[in-house]
Design an enzyme around this catalytic site. Structure first.
Site, PDB file in Angstrom:
ATOM      1  N   ARG A  33     -39.121   1.525  29.743  1.00 56.23           N
ATOM      2  CA  ARG A  33     -37.849   1.019  29.290  1.00 56.23           C
ATOM      3  C   ARG A  33     -36.694   1.714  29.999  1.00 56.23           C
ATOM      4  O   ARG A  33     -37.003   2.878  30.394  1.00 56.23           O
ATOM      5  CB  ARG A  33     -37.533   1.162  27.766  1.00 56.23           C
ATOM      6  N   ASP A  74     -15.016  17.882  24.523  1.00 50.53           N
ATOM      7  CA  ASP A  74     -14.732  17.172  25.604  1.00 50.53           C
ATOM      8  C   ASP A  74     -14.501  18.024  26.899  1.00 50.53           C
ATOM      9  O   ASP A  74     -14.314  17.203  28.041  1.00 50.53           O
ATOM     10  CB  ASP A  74     -13.695  16.344  25.298  1.00 50.53           C
TER      11      ASP A  74
HETATM   12  O1  F6P Z   1     -11.738  14.986  20.825  1.00 56.22           O
HETATM   13  C1  F6P Z   1     -13.072  15.167  20.733  1.00 56.22           C
HETATM   14  C2  F6P Z   1     -13.636  13.749  20.431  1.00 56.22           C
HETATM   15  O2  F6P Z   1     -14.828  14.238  19.958  1.00 56.22           O
HETATM   16  C3  F6P Z   1     -13.610  12.850  21.201  1.00 56.22           C
HETATM   17  O3  F6P Z   1     -14.775  12.799  22.217  1.00 56.22           O
HETATM   18  C4  F6P Z   1     -13.680  11.435  20.173  1.00 56.22           C
HETATM   19  O4  F6P Z   1     -13.222  10.245  20.748  1.00 56.22           O
HETATM   20  C5  F6P Z   1     -13.076  11.935  18.932  1.00 56.22           C
HETATM   21  O5  F6P Z   1     -13.100  13.627  19.025  1.00 56.22           O
HETATM   22  C6  F6P Z   1     -13.326  11.595  17.873  1.00 56.22           C
HETATM   23  O6  F6P Z   1     -12.903  12.317  16.795  1.00 56.22           O
HETATM   24  P1  F6P Z   1     -12.754  11.932  15.231  1.00 56.22           P
HETATM   25  O7  F6P Z   1     -13.496  10.685  14.988  1.00 56.22           O
HETATM   26  O8  F6P Z   1     -13.023  13.061  14.577  1.00 56.22           O
HETATM   27  O9  F6P Z   1     -11.272  11.492  14.972  1.00 56.22           O
END
Ligand code: F6P
Length: 350
Positions: free
Chosen positions: A165, A130
């Site tokens: 599209r 992120d």
């Molecule tokens: O923090 C990174 C991230 O990839 C976020 O963007 C996402 O919401 C989250 O992890 C999902 O993590 P998990 O499903 O592994 O708990």
């Protein structure tokens, strides 16, 4: 025979490409410096459950290009477990760890800082696809996720062109839209929607109008990227079961792409299709940038161990690798750089 000084290393939170490159670099340079390195399994859980291994040069060889983490990961927090902090302190003492190197995202590093305040000699390394961690320009994993998302968008563009599209891709980005902006910019996307800019009724209208205008000018396809954390009319969009991952209370995001796609199709009457990139952007082999950043962070972490820089984190500032205090990082989010967003915006549908 006198025991060598020891350090521990762990990975916590969501995994990302480049973790193994950082583990390798930190372990190998620490071994060269005379330390014994303990790999703690599954984040803080490994200290609570006495689950660890000695990391040798051999164990950490040949892993620079491997996705995931050889140590395993979890979001287990000793703060949420009865007597958890004391159990961790006892284990650090029994193992004789002079430092615990924690590879984490915002959640894990914030927890790391709290554990540091309770007496654990934590040194942080920022990692998350992120890229939303304060005080560092980039985090380990981000560039790989951007490349994967860009490849996906390029593929969507060709099928969008064939079928006239609108193609919409939902990418990760819980609190910040870094992946969406960088991948969208690299692909030349017509619209990028991110958590930092609320998707109000007015903005929705604007987006639909611009997509329609583009079509009326004879350009028959459009690419839209949306970050999963983008609120739709003031609400975060959660997965259908509203579940959380096993070891966290954070709600699981997902679905904003689908909802937005339906709205766009309904309002513009342009045929629209939606794809969600999901965990594909978090797995697999790291790109060269993430390997080199992870290696530089791993080497820096060993230097910080030697200098006893506890409660601090490795960081990238420009082209310099530095250390920054963790208290400047915790419980905050690094949002998207507006200058970069504005460059991408120049190429939006108009
Ligand atoms: O923090 C990174 C991230 O990839 C976020 O963007 C996402 O919401 C989250 O992890 C999902 O993590 P998990 O499903 O592994 O708990």
């Amino acid at each position: 025979m006198e025991r060598k000084p020891r350090i521990g290393i762990m990975t916590g939170g969501g995994d990302c490409p480049g973790l193994n490159a950082a583990i390798r670099a930190c372990a190998k340079t620490a071994i060269q410096a005379g330390y014994e390195v303990i790999g703690i399994h599954n984040g803080w859980q490994g200290l609570l459950e006495h689950d660890d291994e000695v990391l040798t040069g051999q164990r950490t060889s040949g892993i620079i290009d491997k996705g995931g983490t050889i140590l395993g990961t979890s979001r287990v927090s000793p703060l949420r477990i009865e007597n958890g902090v004391q159990r961790v302190l006892d284990r650090v003492d029994v193992l004789g760890l002079q430092a615990v190197v924690v590879l984490g995202g915002e959640g894990t590093l914030s927890l790391g800082y709290k554990m540091f305040q309770k007496g654990v000699p934590v040194i942080g390394i920022p990692k998350t696809i992120d890229n939303d961690i304060m005080e560092t320009d980039f985090t380990i994993g981000f560039q790989t996720a951007v490349q994967v998302a860009t490849d996906a968008l390029d593929r969507l563009r060709s099928t969008a062109e064939s079928h006239d599209r609108v193609m919409l891709l939902e990418v990760m980005g819980r609190n910040a839209g870094w992946i969406a902006v960088y991948a969208g910019l690299a692909n030349g996307a017509e619209e990028i929607l991110i958590p930092e800019i609320p998707l109000t009724e007015e903005r929705l209208d604007e987006v639909c109008e611009r997509l329609k205008r583009r079509r009326s000018r004879g350009i028959r396809f459009s690419i839209v990227v949306v970050a999963e954390g983008t609120q739709l009319l003031g609400k975060p969009i959660l997965t259908e079961d509203h579940g959380t991952s096993a070891d966290t209370t954070a709600p699981r995001l997902g679905g904003v792409g689908q909802m937005l796609g339906e709205i766009i199709e309904h309002r513009t009457k342009l045929e629209t299709r939606v794809s969600t990139l999901g965990y594909i952007q978090r797995g697999g082999t790291p790109v060269a940038y993430d390997r080199t950043l992870a290696t530089a962070f791993g080497v820096k972490a060993t230097e910080m161990v030697k200098a006893k820089k506890y409660g601090e984190m490795t960081a990238l500032k420009g082209i310099r690798i530095v250390n920054v205090p963790l208290d400047k990082v915790v419980d905050r989010v690094k949002t998207v750089n507006r200058a970069v967003y504005n460059v991408a915006k120049r190429f939006f549908a108009r």
